[in-house]
Design an enzyme around this catalytic site. Structure first.
Site, PDB file in Angstrom:
ATOM      1  N   HIS A 199     135.687 -10.676  10.173  1.00  0.00           N
ATOM      2  CA  HIS A 199     134.883 -11.736   9.536  1.00  0.00           C
ATOM      3  C   HIS A 199     134.893 -12.946  10.476  1.00  0.00           C
ATOM      4  O   HIS A 199     134.434 -12.842  11.609  1.00  0.00           O
ATOM      5  CB  HIS A 199     135.476 -11.995   8.139  1.00  0.00           C
ATOM      6  CG  HIS A 199     134.685 -12.891   7.251  1.00  0.00           C
ATOM      7  ND1 HIS A 199     133.404 -13.267   7.499  1.00  0.00           N
ATOM      8  CD2 HIS A 199     135.016 -13.490   6.067  1.00  0.00           C
ATOM      9  CE1 HIS A 199     132.976 -14.053   6.524  1.00  0.00           C
ATOM     10  NE2 HIS A 199     133.941 -14.210   5.645  1.00  0.00           N
ATOM     11  N   HIS A 207     126.493  -6.134  11.875  1.00  0.00           N
ATOM     12  CA  HIS A 207     126.588  -6.976  10.690  1.00  0.00           C
ATOM     13  C   HIS A 207     126.330  -6.126   9.462  1.00  0.00           C
ATOM     14  O   HIS A 207     125.501  -5.225   9.503  1.00  0.00           O
ATOM     15  CB  HIS A 207     125.581  -8.133  10.753  1.00  0.00           C
ATOM     16  CG  HIS A 207     125.934  -9.237   9.828  1.00  0.00           C
ATOM     17  ND1 HIS A 207     125.563  -9.220   8.507  1.00  0.00           N
ATOM     18  CD2 HIS A 207     126.655 -10.359  10.015  1.00  0.00           C
ATOM     19  CE1 HIS A 207     126.044 -10.311   7.927  1.00  0.00           C
ATOM     20  NE2 HIS A 207     126.711 -11.017   8.820  1.00  0.00           N
ATOM     21  N   ASP A 227     128.745 -14.608  15.928  1.00  0.00           N
ATOM     22  CA  ASP A 227     129.996 -14.853  16.640  1.00  0.00           C
ATOM     23  C   ASP A 227     129.956 -14.482  18.110  1.00  0.00           C
ATOM     24  O   ASP A 227     130.886 -14.787  18.849  1.00  0.00           O
ATOM     25  CB  ASP A 227     131.129 -14.071  15.968  1.00  0.00           C
ATOM     26  CG  ASP A 227     131.504 -14.701  14.646  1.00  0.00           C
ATOM     27  OD1 ASP A 227     131.514 -15.934  14.599  1.00  0.00           O
ATOM     28  OD2 ASP A 227     131.765 -13.970  13.689  1.00  0.00           O
TER      29      ASP A 227
END
Ligand code: CMC
Length: 429
Positions: free
Chosen positions: A268, A307, A363
């Site tokens: 996460h 994702h 990210d």
């Protein structure tokens, strides 16, 4: 009966059931009537990781994973990143509408005037080992804040919720700054209320002996954009933790501590830290193909890729790439960028990643920006937590005020041993 229904025939009994459909969903409790016999518990749905289960109705964030759409309260993320500020976006997420000029001024004033931490918090943070991970400090410290604000337990009082909202959004950057400086053995820098939200955050991180810290406007803006991109993301793992823990009616500091703990995991919010570690481990552009081969062979994952919801592209990754360029112009090109670009290039052409719909996520590039700003990798998930606090609180409040919501308590399918008698030690194998 709803006008749209689903007809289910239980082939075990031959019985037929008509189940109402609302918003393309059936109510899981409607499955309970499907039984083998009167004494039977009834049918459950099995969904590890909640991949096809809606746990709530929400009006906050909309995502279309196939089309790469992200909207807060209906406003596209691209427009907010370009035209808004983090605090204005946080207001939108929390209260549903963009603020008027006076509402915004009032909101900024209130958040800005709740940035100072109780002095005892310093002693609490002092107690951590010098090399404690700052996310561990933040998780514990934000939980500890509940003991400073017992009024926060009054969760059904709108005034109390508003006050805790100012406190949480105001104090998180201060806490994060203290956690960072603790790891360096540097004196804590107090908030400067003359600065913007992100300008002040940079101040709590980097202020040295100067009388007044002056944030670089490009870095201040880049951080603000990153905070907007991370502010909410519907029912992700940490938000689910916020809602789940909050459903026990505990105070919001305890729920935010739980959400931040969930965020810290490498799948996460900890992913941006993992991306940087991965890039450093790869070391140079020519080693990228070998690394990709390892991932395809099942040895680890390509961090910053894939994702649960976005299966085409992550719209936040596109905006971040632009922000990265602005930061690199000021701070110089991050040497890890070449490795990242090469990874992205090869992965986007490779069948393994294409067929599994794995694309760079938010990210993949955010860590490079944070590193260029001068932050150590351990601080990356902390930055994510600061930004996501507004989303967590909005989701928590929505959950509290939703009469459909209950104490979060899933069911299980028991696969363990049947009843058996206790075996004395001397008879155990
Ligand atoms: N690298 C290599 N293979 C992958 C990756 C990856 N990053 N992600 C998924 N896969 C493969 C996985 O092995 C599986 O293959 P197979 O079908 O052969 O078994 C397939 O793709 C589906 O994976 P999954 O685990 O079922 O997919 P998921 O939707 O449960 O996982 C994810 C989503 C984000 C956990 C995963 O893509 C991942 O671990 N990514 C790396 C960590 C990361 O970057 N996380 C940040 C997410 S964005 C920030 C946030 O919102 O928190």
């Amino acid at each position: 009966m709803a006008s749209e229904t689903l007809t289910v025939i239980d082939n075990r009994t031959g019985k037929k059931y008509e189940i109402p459909i609302h918003d393309s969903a059936i109510n899981a409790m409607d499955l309970r009537q499907i039984k083998l016999s009167e004494g039977d518990f009834g049918m459950l749905s099995y969904d590890p990781g909640f991949v096809n289960t809606a746990s709530c109705q929400s009006r906050i964030t909309y995502i279309d994973g196939d089309k790469g759409i992200l909207r807060y309260r209906g406003y596209p993320i691209e427009q907010l990143a370009e035209k808004s500020t983090y605090l204005e976006t946080a207001y939108l997420i929390l209260y549903g509408e963009l603020p008027t000029k006076s509402q915004l001024e009032d909101w900024i004033w209130n958040v800005t005037h709740h940035t100072i931490l109780h002095e005892n918090m310093k002693k609490f943070i002092d107690g951590f080992h010098h090399d404690a991970h700052p996310m561990g400090i933040v998780v514990s410290a934000v939980g500890a804040l509940s003991t400073f604000y017992p009024d926060a337990k009054d969760i059904f009082n709108a005034e109390s919720r508003r006050k805790q909202t100012y406190r949480l959004i105001g104090k998180l950057p201060t806490l994060a700054g203290f956690a960072y400086r603790h790891s360096l053995g540097m004196p804590y820098a107090y908030p400067d209320n003359d600065l913007s939200y992100t300008g002040n955050f940079l101040n709590t991180l980097f202020k040295m002996t100067e009388l007044k810290y002056q944030p670089h406007p490009v870095l201040e803006k880049a951080l603000d954009v990153l905070f907007i991109l991370h502010a909410d993301h519907e029912q992700n793992c940490s938000t689910n933790a916020m809602r789940g823990v909050g459903s026990s009616h505990v105070d919001p500091y305890s729920s935010v501590a739980a959400a931040a703990a969930a965020l810290s995991g490498p799948l996460h919010g900890g992913a941006n830290e993992a991306v940087l570690k991965m890039l450093m481990e790869i070391g140079s552009k020519d080693k990228v193909p070998a690394f990709i081969r390892k991932v395809k062979g099942g040895e680890g994952r390509l961090m910053g890729f894939g994702h649960r919801v976005y299966k085409n592209y992550d719209p936040r990754a596109k905006i971040i790439k632009k922000t990265a360029e602005a930061v690199f112009e000021v701070k110089g090109r991050n040497p890890l960028l070449d490795i990242a670009l090469e990874l992205e290039r090869i992965a986007l052409e490779d069948d393994y990643f294409v067929t599994r719909k794995l694309y760079p996520n938010v990210d993949f590039y955010s860590g490079l920006i944070y590193q260029s700003i001068g932050l150590p990798t351990e601080m990356f998930s902390v930055l994510f937590a600061i930004a996501r606090t507004s989303g967590w609180i909005a989701q928590w409040e929505e959950m509290l005020l939703d009469s459909d919501q209950k104490l979060s308590r899933p069911r299980q399918i028991y696969k363990g041993a049947e009843q058996r008698d206790f075996v004395p030690m001397e008879k155990r194998q």
